[in-house]
Design a protein around this motif. Structure first.
Motif, PDB file in Angstrom:
ATOM      1  N   GLY A 186     -28.297 -30.647 137.006  1.00  0.00           N
ATOM      2  CA  GLY A 186     -29.634 -30.250 137.426  1.00  0.00           C
ATOM      3  C   GLY A 186     -30.040 -28.874 136.951  1.00  0.00           C
ATOM      4  N   GLY A 187     -30.967 -28.273 137.708  1.00  0.00           N
ATOM      5  CA  GLY A 187     -31.490 -26.966 137.378  1.00  0.00           C
ATOM      6  C   GLY A 187     -32.958 -27.050 137.004  1.00  0.00           C
ATOM      7  N   VAL A 188     -33.472 -25.981 136.410  1.00  0.00           N
ATOM      8  CA  VAL A 188     -34.884 -25.910 136.022  1.00  0.00           C
ATOM      9  C   VAL A 188     -34.962 -25.348 134.608  1.00  0.00           C
ATOM     10  CG1 VAL A 188     -37.123 -24.897 136.578  1.00  0.00           C
ATOM     11  CG2 VAL A 188     -35.565 -25.497 138.413  1.00  0.00           C
ATOM     12  N   ASP A 189     -35.750 -25.983 133.736  1.00  0.00           N
ATOM     13  CA  ASP A 189     -35.910 -25.419 132.397  1.00  0.00           C
ATOM     14  C   ASP A 189     -37.232 -24.688 132.241  1.00  0.00           C
ATOM     15  OD1 ASP A 189     -37.671 -27.522 132.111  1.00  0.00           O
ATOM     16  OD2 ASP A 189     -36.775 -28.296 130.283  1.00  0.00           O
ATOM     17  N   ASP A 190     -38.148 -24.876 133.124  1.00  0.00           N
ATOM     18  CA  ASP A 190     -39.360 -24.066 133.244  1.00  0.00           C
ATOM     19  C   ASP A 190     -39.851 -24.262 134.675  1.00  0.00           C
ATOM     20  OD1 ASP A 190     -41.418 -26.181 133.485  1.00  0.00           O
ATOM     21  OD2 ASP A 190     -41.057 -26.565 131.371  1.00  0.00           O
ATOM     22  N   PRO A 191     -40.809 -23.509 135.148  1.00  0.00           N
ATOM     23  CA  PRO A 191     -41.186 -23.596 136.564  1.00  0.00           C
ATOM     24  C   PRO A 191     -41.619 -24.977 137.039  1.00  0.00           C
ATOM     25  CG  PRO A 191     -42.143 -21.653 135.572  1.00  0.00           C
ATOM     26  CD  PRO A 191     -41.515 -22.446 134.463  1.00  0.00           C
ATOM     27  N   ALA A 192     -41.979 -25.873 136.140  1.00  0.00           N
ATOM     28  CA  ALA A 192     -42.483 -27.165 136.580  1.00  0.00           C
ATOM     29  C   ALA A 192     -41.520 -28.327 136.358  1.00  0.00           C
ATOM     30  CB  ALA A 192     -43.798 -27.467 135.858  1.00  0.00           C
TER      31      ALA A 192
END
Length: 116
Positions: free
Chosen positions: A48-54
């Protein structure tokens, strides 16, 4: 030659092939092949995680620091961030905050619902 496949979703599958020599006499040839699998290595399970805020990610991989090799595993059913992990277990987090999953035999399986 020995060929091994598998990416931490179970034991590697290894095979080898040998061809006995061809002769013109009636003889029997037997070939024994012993395969030694590589020693298991410690790795980091990253999910998982986030690659940009959306965009919340659902990708999963194993990174083996001693060899600087990474290997993709099947993705989580839904993206997660801020979740917890313990071995093959993933719980909570943003995106799918109410369940726990277990990775086993190459698939993610839902285990339970967490209390909010």
């Amino acid at each position: 030659d020995i060929t091994c496949t598998g990416c931490f979703s179970g034991p590697p599958t290894c095979s080898s092939s040998t061809t006995p020599p061809t002769t013109s006499t009636l003889t029997s040839t037997s070939t024994t092949v012993t395969t030694r699998l590589p020693k298991p290595q410690l790795g980091l399970l990253i999910s998982g995680g986030v690659d940009d805020p959306a965009t919340i990610l659902s990708s999963v991989e194993v990174f083996i620091p001693s060899s600087n090799v990474s290997c993709s595993l099947p993705s989580l059913p839904l993206g997660r961030r801020y979740h917890t992990m313990d071995g093959p277990y993933v719980c909570g987090g943003g995106g799918a905050a109410s369940d726990c999953l277990q990775f086993s035999s190459g698939t993610w399986t839902s285990l339970s619902t967490t209390a909010h």
